[in-house]
Scaffold this motif. Structure first.
Motif, mmCIF file in Angstrom:
data_model
loop_
_atom_site.group_PDB
_atom_site.id
_atom_site.type_symbol
_atom_site.label_atom_id
_atom_site.label_comp_id
_atom_site.label_asym_id
_atom_site.label_seq_id
_atom_site.Cartn_x
_atom_site.Cartn_y
_atom_site.Cartn_z
ATOM 1 N N SER A 67 0.757 -1.221 0.083
ATOM 2 C CA SER A 67 0.041 0.003 0.020
ATOM 3 C C SER A 67 0.552 1.352 -0.029
ATOM 4 O O SER A 67 0.329 2.233 0.038
ATOM 5 C CB SER A 67 -0.999 0.048 1.112
ATOM 6 N N THR A 68 2.061 1.081 -0.094
ATOM 7 C CA THR A 68 3.046 2.139 -0.057
ATOM 8 C C THR A 68 3.975 2.151 -1.208
ATOM 9 O O THR A 68 4.347 1.082 -1.426
ATOM 10 C CB THR A 68 3.807 2.390 1.133
ATOM 11 N N SER A 69 4.539 3.488 -1.679
ATOM 12 C CA SER A 69 5.694 3.245 -2.602
ATOM 13 C C SER A 69 6.594 4.162 -1.939
ATOM 14 O O SER A 69 7.078 5.483 -2.466
ATOM 15 C CB SER A 69 5.233 4.009 -4.037
ATOM 16 N N PRO A 70 7.726 3.602 -1.193
ATOM 17 C CA PRO A 70 8.775 4.424 -0.675
ATOM 18 C C PRO A 70 9.901 4.466 -1.712
ATOM 19 O O PRO A 70 10.048 3.901 -2.621
ATOM 20 C CB PRO A 70 9.198 3.281 0.564
ATOM 21 N N ASP A 71 10.844 5.599 -1.277
ATOM 22 C CA ASP A 71 12.206 5.742 -2.069
ATOM 23 C C ASP A 71 12.919 4.610 -1.886
ATOM 24 O O ASP A 71 13.743 4.104 -2.809
ATOM 25 C CB ASP A 71 12.424 7.160 -2.034
ATOM 26 N N ILE A 72 13.044 3.948 -0.482
ATOM 27 C CA ILE A 72 14.146 3.028 -0.153
ATOM 28 C C ILE A 72 13.259 2.307 1.117
ATOM 29 O O ILE A 72 12.443 2.899 1.842
ATOM 30 C CB ILE A 72 15.415 3.775 0.228
ATOM 31 N N VAL A 73 13.776 1.212 1.245
ATOM 32 C CA VAL A 73 13.410 0.420 2.343
ATOM 33 C C VAL A 73 14.475 -0.075 3.168
ATOM 34 O O VAL A 73 15.629 -0.608 2.606
ATOM 35 C CB VAL A 73 12.454 -0.975 2.046
ATOM 36 N N LEU A 74 14.502 0.156 4.446
ATOM 37 C CA LEU A 74 15.530 -0.362 5.492
ATOM 38 C C LEU A 74 15.079 -1.552 6.016
ATOM 39 O O LEU A 74 14.029 -1.572 6.603
ATOM 40 C CB LEU A 74 16.006 0.780 6.332
ATOM 41 N N LEU A 75 16.000 -2.555 5.922
ATOM 42 C CA LEU A 75 15.201 -3.820 6.427
ATOM 43 C C LEU A 75 16.180 -4.646 7.046
ATOM 44 O O LEU A 75 17.381 -5.122 6.736
ATOM 45 C CB LEU A 75 15.214 -4.604 4.890
ATOM 46 N N ASP A 76 15.691 -5.109 8.431
ATOM 47 C CA ASP A 76 16.503 -6.073 9.216
ATOM 48 C C ASP A 76 16.358 -7.555 8.580
ATOM 49 O O ASP A 76 15.266 -7.807 8.008
ATOM 50 C CB ASP A 76 15.827 -5.945 10.604
ATOM 51 N N ILE A 77 17.272 -8.444 8.836
ATOM 52 C CA ILE A 77 17.221 -9.706 8.340
ATOM 53 C C ILE A 77 16.586 -10.628 9.156
ATOM 54 O O ILE A 77 15.825 -11.331 8.913
ATOM 55 C CB ILE A 77 18.615 -10.140 7.849
ATOM 56 N N ASP A 78 16.879 -10.573 10.456
ATOM 57 C CA ASP A 78 16.396 -11.481 11.441
ATOM 58 C C ASP A 78 15.390 -10.975 12.240
ATOM 59 O O ASP A 78 15.078 -10.325 13.272
ATOM 60 C CB ASP A 78 17.657 -11.679 12.501
ATOM 61 N N LEU A 79 14.032 -11.011 11.469
ATOM 62 C CA LEU A 79 12.938 -10.429 11.912
ATOM 63 C C LEU A 79 12.101 -11.619 12.992
ATOM 64 O O LEU A 79 12.226 -12.631 12.470
ATOM 65 C CB LEU A 79 11.942 -10.244 10.974
ATOM 66 N N ARG A 80 11.230 -11.119 13.880
ATOM 67 C CA ARG A 80 10.477 -12.062 14.540
ATOM 68 C C ARG A 80 9.367 -12.530 13.401
ATOM 69 O O ARG A 80 9.068 -11.795 12.719
ATOM 70 C CB ARG A 80 9.765 -11.430 15.791
ATOM 71 N N GLY A 81 8.970 -13.801 13.776
ATOM 72 C CA GLY A 81 7.825 -14.484 12.890
ATOM 73 C C GLY A 81 8.266 -15.144 11.940
ATOM 74 O O GLY A 81 9.327 -15.741 11.910
ATOM 75 N N SER A 82 7.272 -15.447 11.033
ATOM 76 C CA SER A 82 7.373 -16.645 10.049
ATOM 77 C C SER A 82 8.186 -16.205 8.796
ATOM 78 O O SER A 82 8.679 -16.768 7.978
ATOM 79 C CB SER A 82 6.223 -17.374 9.849
ATOM 80 N N ILE A 83 8.322 -15.158 8.477
ATOM 81 C CA ILE A 83 8.808 -14.369 7.501
ATOM 82 C C ILE A 83 10.436 -13.460 7.749
ATOM 83 O O ILE A 83 9.956 -12.510 8.646
ATOM 84 C CB ILE A 83 7.816 -13.485 6.500
ATOM 85 N N SER A 84 11.332 -13.937 7.149
ATOM 86 C CA SER A 84 12.472 -13.421 7.455
ATOM 87 C C SER A 84 12.780 -12.076 6.507
ATOM 88 O O SER A 84 11.984 -11.837 5.638
ATOM 89 C CB SER A 84 13.574 -14.250 7.189
ATOM 90 N N GLY A 85 13.356 -11.184 6.991
ATOM 91 C CA GLY A 85 14.143 -10.176 6.142
ATOM 92 C C GLY A 85 14.430 -10.603 4.849
ATOM 93 O O GLY A 85 14.156 -9.683 3.787
ATOM 94 N N ILE A 86 15.102 -11.515 4.664
ATOM 95 C CA ILE A 86 15.611 -11.986 3.111
ATOM 96 C C ILE A 86 14.171 -12.351 2.259
ATOM 97 O O ILE A 86 14.434 -12.145 1.185
ATOM 98 C CB ILE A 86 16.617 -13.175 3.515
ATOM 99 N N GLU A 87 13.653 -13.053 3.009
ATOM 100 C CA GLU A 87 12.292 -13.369 2.103
ATOM 101 C C GLU A 87 11.293 -12.280 1.819
ATOM 102 O O GLU A 87 10.831 -12.142 0.793
ATOM 103 C CB GLU A 87 11.437 -14.198 3.089
ATOM 104 N N VAL A 88 11.437 -10.828 2.605
ATOM 105 C CA VAL A 88 10.811 -9.834 2.361
ATOM 106 C C VAL A 88 11.406 -9.171 1.268
ATOM 107 O O VAL A 88 11.012 -8.891 0.182
ATOM 108 C CB VAL A 88 10.559 -8.971 3.607
ATOM 109 N N ALA A 89 12.762 -9.234 1.254
ATOM 110 C CA ALA A 89 13.779 -8.470 0.242
ATOM 111 C C ALA A 89 13.421 -9.284 -1.104
ATOM 112 O O ALA A 89 13.200 -8.787 -2.265
ATOM 113 C CB ALA A 89 15.115 -8.797 0.466
#
Length: 135
Positions: A63-85
């Protein structure tokens, strides 16, 4: 006269917000997320949103169009930052930078496959953040 000034202020404020680069912060540690947000605001960035897990990040990205995303790799939950990437790369193609405490060879190899715009190792400082996201 007061209503006119208020409209002018709101217009100028909205123009300023529109010209500031926008950032999404994906970080599960609240204190670190607040620190990142403060640094980015000081550097003139607008925070388009924050997420503390991978599912929330994916929802925010849809729902957003950012200019950049800052992304932690080791996130809590079932989806990692690498999967989000991987989703960002395949579906949205927003630039993203990993901001993580993980610097082992296995994590670096997994992260490289997503083709990030940068990789910042925590603890970070303002210069690390600025130099990486402004390139």
């Amino acid at each position: 006269m007061g209503e006119f000034l208020l409209r002018q202020y709101n217009y100028l404020y909205s123009m300023k917000m529109a010209t500031q680069p926008s950032v999404i912060i994906v970080e599960d540690e609240a204190v670190i997320a607040m620190e990142i947000e403060m640094v980015l605001r000081d550097l003139g960035y607008r925070i388009a949103g924050k997420a503390n897990n991978g599912l929330r990040a994916l929802d925010l990205l849809s729902s957003t169009s950012p200019d950049i995303v800052l992304l932690d790799i080791d996130l809590r939950g079932s989806i990692s930052g690498i999967e989000v990437a991987q989703v960002i790369r395949e579906k949205y193609d927003f630039p993203f930078v990993f901001l993580t405490a993980l610097a082992d060879a296995t994590t670096l190899d997994r992260a490289k496959k997503t083709m990030p715009y940068g990789y910042i190792v925590k603890p970070f400082n303002e210069n690390d953040l600025r130099s990486t996201i402004e390139l």
